[in-house]
Design an enzyme around this catalytic site. Sequence first.
Site, PDB file in Angstrom:
ATOM      1  CB  ALA A   1      39.592  43.692  37.709  1.00 13.43           C
TER       2      ALA A   1
ATOM      3  CG  ASP B   1      37.608  35.663  44.224  1.00 14.66           C
ATOM      4  OD1 ASP B   1      38.206  36.649  44.713  1.00 14.66           O
ATOM      5  OD2 ASP B   1      37.081  35.672  43.095  1.00 14.66           O
TER       6      ASP B   1
ATOM      7  CG  HIS C   1      41.389  36.715  40.542  1.00 10.95           C
ATOM      8  ND1 HIS C   1      41.348  35.673  41.438  1.00 10.95           N
ATOM      9  CD2 HIS C   1      40.499  37.635  41.002  1.00 10.95           C
ATOM     10  CE1 HIS C   1      40.460  35.936  42.391  1.00 10.95           C
ATOM     11  NE2 HIS C   1      39.928  37.119  42.146  1.00 10.95           N
TER      12      HIS C   1
ATOM     13  CG  HIS D   1      40.088  39.603  46.003  1.00 14.58           C
ATOM     14  ND1 HIS D   1      40.095  39.139  44.708  1.00 14.58           N
ATOM     15  CD2 HIS D   1      41.324  40.106  46.212  1.00 14.58           C
ATOM     16  CE1 HIS D   1      41.278  39.371  44.150  1.00 14.58           C
ATOM     17  NE2 HIS D   1      42.045  39.966  45.058  1.00 14.58           N
TER      18      HIS D   1
ATOM     19  CD  GLU E   1      35.745  41.888  44.809  1.00 17.48           C
ATOM     20  OE1 GLU E   1      36.756  41.170  44.951  1.00 17.48           O
ATOM     21  OE2 GLU E   1      35.320  42.249  43.697  1.00 17.48           O
TER      22      GLU E   1
ATOM     23  CB  SER F   1      41.881  40.831  37.285  1.00 18.83           C
ATOM     24  OG  SER F   1      41.698  39.842  38.287  1.00 18.83           O
TER      25      SER F   1
HETATM   26 ZN   LIG Z   1      38.688  38.187  43.509  1.00 22.11          ZN
END
Ligand SMILES: [Zn+2]
Length: 418
Positions: free
Chosen positions: A317, A331, A324, A383, A380, A322
């Site tokens: 990202a 993750d 995160h 994630h 993903e 993101s």
């Molecule tokens: Zn991630």
Amino acid sequence: MKLFKKKTDYSYYSSYNSKSRRVRVDRVVVAAIAGVVLFVAIVAFLNLNRIKLMVKGYSFSTANEIVASFDSGEEKEILSHDKMDHILNWAHESSKVSLFDEYEKYWSYHKKMKYSEVVEFVDSVFNNQVPQLKSMGYDEKTIWSLLKKDASKSDMQYLIDNHLTNEATKEYRKVKGYKLKNMLAYIEKYKEVHDYNYAVNIVNYPFIVSSNGDANVKYEISNPDSLLTLVKKGFYLPEDYEPKDLVVPNVSVAPDCENNKLRKAAAKAFEEMAKAAEKEDLHLVLNSGYRSYADQTKTYKEFETKYGGQYAAEYVAIPGGSEHQTGLGIDVTAQSVVEGKKLVFGDTEEYDWVIKHCSDYGFIIRFEEGTDNITGIAHEPWHVRYVGKAVAKEIIKNKWTFEEYCLYKNVIPSFKKD
Ligand SMILES: [Zn+2]
């Protein structure tokens, strides 16, 4: 004794003359009272409106100015209205006393406007557009709610020109963030999706579905602490945003993990999920949690250098975009991957377990296979995103992406006004 005698004498004298004297006194009193009454009546008659204005709460000088500026019919009209704090301002700008209430009310919603601008706007809208809008089913209250929300003259004209009646627009107007000028587009979209929230939001923010992407769109989120903040390309967190409740969860952490913090709610949920997996001899490991804007910039640049810009854009990202950085995106990996027995998390039993059970702990797989046209991020499996149990269950039940949840449920971030 002396005194008594004198008094007796006096009263005798007094009573002796009482008849003629009383008649004289009575006449004077009656004449005086009549004079006063007449005087008051004349004064009151000449200044009745002035007095009534003062009774209404206007000051003596304001009442005087009103009486000086308007004829008695207009004064009567003013008296039929509630007290206006800015009546002299309106009096200086306009003679349309019947609209004074509207000036006052409109100004109360738009205090930065000049009085002359308020008068010009209200005169135009109430003379030209309001009667037409009323004939289209918009009542006074609805019209005022539009005006309060900054409806412009051209917004109103748009409704009139396109015959967009109250009935035709009211459901769309319940959706936060609607714009009058998008009404035709909403109606068109609704025919496809049969959902008012979705229709309004997808027209307002088409890039939420990434295949409609527009590289130039950039909104800065002003309520990043929400557990349901939608962060993605187009919706960015402020550069300096860092959640205040970051904690290190009590779970296994990958050896090279530098980002082991999560927001409290996500940390607790992840601990519970890892514990439950343990009971089935499955070993979840935290690979990456909260990443700051600076961390994300570093990661992005690393990927760019290693794998090229296209790969980076697809898998990492853009800084600020993101999950995160929310402290709610994680993750996940498995012990078998850490030990090199398995290559990727997607190949592990832990992954199969997470798919089945993550919603029980408030997580969703954020970037599912086959959803990259919506999320803008390739599959993903590792994630997960914390959204809370109820929302996670709803997303899974409807087979939605988080983007679709936000569109249907009208969970759009707030933005800093530019
Ligand atoms: Zn991630």
